[in-house]
Design a protein around this motif. Structure first.
Motif, PDB file in Angstrom:
ATOM      1  N   SER A   1     102.050 -41.405 -18.739  1.00  0.00           N
ATOM      2  CA  SER A   1     100.947 -41.817 -19.603  1.00  0.00           C
ATOM      3  C   SER A   1      99.751 -40.920 -19.336  1.00  0.00           C
ATOM      4  CB  SER A   1     100.574 -43.281 -19.372  1.00  0.00           C
ATOM      5  OG  SER A   1      99.968 -43.452 -18.105  1.00  0.00           O
TER       6      SER A   1
ATOM      7  N   GLU B   1     103.900 -40.457 -23.538  1.00  0.00           N
ATOM      8  CA  GLU B   1     103.492 -41.826 -23.849  1.00  0.00           C
ATOM      9  C   GLU B   1     103.633 -42.125 -25.334  1.00  0.00           C
ATOM     10  OE1 GLU B   1      99.563 -44.744 -23.459  1.00  0.00           O
ATOM     11  OE2 GLU B   1      99.520 -42.696 -22.643  1.00  0.00           O
TER      12      GLU B   1
ATOM     13  N   THR C   1     101.995 -45.409 -27.925  1.00  0.00           N
ATOM     14  CA  THR C   1     100.597 -45.715 -27.618  1.00  0.00           C
ATOM     15  C   THR C   1      99.934 -44.499 -26.968  1.00  0.00           C
ATOM     16  OG1 THR C   1     101.155 -46.582 -25.417  1.00  0.00           O
ATOM     17  CG2 THR C   1     101.127 -48.152 -27.256  1.00  0.00           C
TER      18      THR C   1
ATOM     19  N   LEU D   1      96.617 -43.810 -23.988  1.00  0.00           N
ATOM     20  CA  LEU D   1      95.685 -44.396 -23.010  1.00  0.00           C
ATOM     21  C   LEU D   1      96.170 -45.750 -22.516  1.00  0.00           C
ATOM     22  CD1 LEU D   1      92.239 -43.501 -24.619  1.00  0.00           C
ATOM     23  CD2 LEU D   1      93.497 -42.237 -22.884  1.00  0.00           C
ATOM     24  N   SER D   2      97.467 -45.889 -22.368  1.00  0.00           N
ATOM     25  CA  SER D   2      98.007 -47.111 -21.782  1.00  0.00           C
ATOM     26  C   SER D   2      97.581 -47.213 -20.323  1.00  0.00           C
ATOM     27  CB  SER D   2      99.534 -47.107 -21.878  1.00  0.00           C
ATOM     28  OG  SER D   2     100.081 -48.241 -21.247  1.00  0.00           O
TER      29      SER D   2
ATOM     30  N   ILE E   1      94.375 -47.967 -19.529  1.00  0.00           N
ATOM     31  CA  ILE E   1      92.948 -47.658 -19.431  1.00  0.00           C
ATOM     32  C   ILE E   1      92.151 -48.842 -18.916  1.00  0.00           C
ATOM     33  CG2 ILE E   1      92.502 -48.347 -21.816  1.00  0.00           C
ATOM     34  CD1 ILE E   1      90.870 -45.425 -19.888  1.00  0.00           C
TER      35      ILE E   1
ATOM     36  N   PRO F   1      94.677 -50.059 -24.808  1.00  0.00           N
ATOM     37  CA  PRO F   1      95.247 -48.784 -25.275  1.00  0.00           C
ATOM     38  C   PRO F   1      95.230 -48.682 -26.791  1.00  0.00           C
ATOM     39  CG  PRO F   1      96.971 -50.269 -24.524  1.00  0.00           C
ATOM     40  CD  PRO F   1      95.671 -50.902 -24.141  1.00  0.00           C
TER      41      PRO F   1
END
Length: 231
Positions: free
Chosen positions: A36, A152, A158, A160-161, A163, A172
């Motif tokens: 990710s 990712e 998705t 920014l999983s 975050i 995300p």
């Protein structure tokens, strides 16, 4: 360090001698943590901190370190800084610390850090060495960010999983529909090899294209001069 030297050092670290695309150093964390964007960039920034401070420390102490024991001393400096970063992650980003796990302490054995300390910091002044460490680290961060984003996006749909582990209350970005089944290969180690191979191929193509354009410029410039010289 003047502006020209700074530009050359920055270009060298970010593109010309990129650690992930050209030198192919530190592939273990690149392939393992790039599932990710958040995980990849977080480990990359931790590596930047270690590279910058260790380069500054080694460049400042290089005249006092005996040549015969330089490698153990370099590793000791890197290990001390990595311990500080590891404890900082544990204290302030504990959830992310649990996700990254052993890969933060493994910065000590990352050949990217030791290679730059040995090849550059041990032979140059502290300011130049620090800039080199930062730029080499940022080059790695760029590769990690792109690789993590590709894996990712393909694997989970998705961006920014995770975050929320850094910025509480955030979520995300859902690029595809919730019904997207995901592509398991994207988040598995073989997917990392395929994605990195594509990035290296794209990098080589861009370099060869730039080299061909550069080689064609003098030839194109000589043609008018040769034509004007003819009677």
């Amino acid at each position: 360090m003047n502006l020209r030297t700074f530009r050359e050092t920055a270009w060298n670290g970010l593109w010309k001698q990129n650690t992930g695309l050209v030198q192919l150093l530190g592939l273990c964390p690149i392939l393992a943590v790039s599932t990710s964007v958040v995980n990849a960039v977080s480990l990359g920034l931790a590596t930047v901190v270690v590279m910058a401070v260790s380069s500054f420390a080694v460049a400042s102490l290089r005249n006092f370190i005996p040549y015969e024991i330089r490698i153990p001393v370099f590793v000791l400096i890197i290990a001390a800084l990595t311990t500080v970063v590891d404890l900082a992650f544990n204290a302030y980003l504990h959830d992310l610390y649990l996700v990254l796990g052993i890969f933060i302490p493994l910065i000590v054995t990352n050949c990217i850090v030791l290679a730059r300390v040995e090849a550059y910091a041990a032979k140059n002044d502290p300011v130049s060495s620090t800039v080199d460490g930062v730029m080499m680290g940022l080059g790695l961060v760029c590769v990690l960010a792109v690789l993590g984003g590709i894996r990712e996006l393909v694997g989970n749909g998705t961006l920014l999983s995770g975050i929320e582990m850094i910025v509480p209350g955030t979520s995300p970005i859902l690029v595809f529909d919730e019904d997207y089944p995901g592509f398991l290969l994207g988040i598995l180690p073989p997917g990392a090899f395929f994605a990195l191979g594509c990035l290296i191929a794209l990098s080589n193509w861009l370099r060869s294209r730039a080299g061909a354009r550069k080689a064609a410029r003098p030839a194109a410039a000589d043609e008018p001069a040769a034509a004007s010289a003819q009677p």
